[in-house]
Design a protein around this motif. Structure first.
Motif, mmCIF file in Angstrom:
data_model
loop_
_atom_site.group_PDB
_atom_site.id
_atom_site.type_symbol
_atom_site.label_atom_id
_atom_site.label_comp_id
_atom_site.label_asym_id
_atom_site.label_seq_id
_atom_site.Cartn_x
_atom_site.Cartn_y
_atom_site.Cartn_z
ATOM 1 N N LYS A 4 23.592 -21.660 33.592
ATOM 2 C CA LYS A 4 22.242 -22.002 34.046
ATOM 3 C C LYS A 4 21.448 -20.750 34.378
ATOM 4 N N TYR A 5 22.119 -19.789 35.021
ATOM 5 C CA TYR A 5 21.471 -18.524 35.381
ATOM 6 C C TYR A 5 22.364 -17.356 34.984
ATOM 7 N N MET A 29 16.821 -18.192 31.511
ATOM 8 C CA MET A 29 18.095 -18.163 32.226
ATOM 9 C C MET A 29 18.239 -16.930 33.113
ATOM 10 N N TRP A 213 26.825 -20.260 36.884
ATOM 11 C CA TRP A 213 26.029 -19.050 36.682
ATOM 12 C C TRP A 213 26.899 -17.835 36.960
ATOM 13 N N GLN A 244 26.776 -17.556 25.118
ATOM 14 C CA GLN A 244 26.348 -18.949 25.264
ATOM 15 C C GLN A 244 25.929 -19.543 23.922
#
Length: 250
Positions: A4-5, A29, A213, A244
């Motif tokens: 997510k981050y 992100m 994250w 990712q």
């Protein structure tokens, strides 16, 4: 596993704000985590002035940008006793022009051996009073009793696993999620060179569709200094994004 981050911690006031904004725009992100304490971010301190200008450009950007505040020392103690320092109150009030959501949504309270006050019930009340915000706590053997006490209050928070206590050392083995209903991120020795390898390791110990994250700091600095290196940060981000992308194509 889904990221997510991709957090880059401890950018400082020597950086040009335009460069920081350009960096944040590379990907939705990307998140920067600004270290905050009275000695560095108090009223009219250089980092305070820099940060206020930075947040003006963040809140007026046409798309949301991710800025977190990592709260340390006295300010951390204050928040762990349920009190929000004045400067942090001001930053909590900032809202994006684009979506009217908080400009700073994530607040990391860096509890540790030097945390003198930790009132689980007071923290739980603070969390419930600010439902638009995410409160993050580091997790390692030294603080697990405090986190267990907070978890028992029923408050919803997040954890950042860092077995090295903030010293930037990758663990021999990463830890799976501590609680099934508490999000957990990962930190400790992450760098542009090793982020993909460590993401492979983390992905093997979390549930298949887990959202998490990662947070890098020390190895984003210019060697031998505490000077944040945007070039290294870009490489770290690009390598994490490439990892990712490969996962998404599987």
């Amino acid at each position: 596993m889904k990221l997510k981050y991709i957090t880059c911690s401890d950018p400082r006031e020597d950086l040009q704000i335009a460069d920081v904004i350009s960096f944040l725009k590379i990907s939705p992100m990307i998140e920067i985590g600004v270290q905050a304490a009275p000695g560095t971010m108090g009223w009219l301190r250089p980092r305070n002035i820099w940060f206020d200008v930075l947040m003006y450009y963040v809140k007026t950007n046409k798309n949301p940008l991710n800025v977190a505040v990592h709260v340390n020392y006295q300010w951390c103690d204050d928040m762990c006793s349920g009190k929000i320092p004045g400067e942090i109150q001001n930053w909590m009030r900032l809202r994006n022009i684009s979506d009217n959501k908080p400009s700073i949504r994530r607040w990391q309270l860096n509890i540790g051996d030097r945390t003198e006050r930790f009132d689980a019930n007071a923290i739980a009340k603070l969390i419930r009073t600010h439902p638009e915000n995410e409160f993050i706590f580091p997790y390692n053997d030294g603080v697990k009793d405090k986190i267990d006490a907070l978890y028992k209050t029923g408050a919803k928070f997040s954890l950042l696993y860092d077995s090295s206590y903030g010293y930037g050392i990758s663990p021999d083995k990463w830890n799976g999620p501590v609680y099934p209903d508490i999000p957990m991120g990962y930190a400790g020795g992450l760098s542009p060179e090793n982020v993909a390898d460590n993401l492979n390791k983390i992905s093997k110990i979390v549930p298949k569709n887990y959202t998490t994250w990662i947070d890098a700091e020390g190895r984003l600095m210019k060697p031998g200094t505490r000077e944040f290196d945007l070039g290294r940060a870009r490489a770290y981000v690009q390598n994490a994004l490439a990892w990712q992308d490969k996962q998404n194509k599987r």
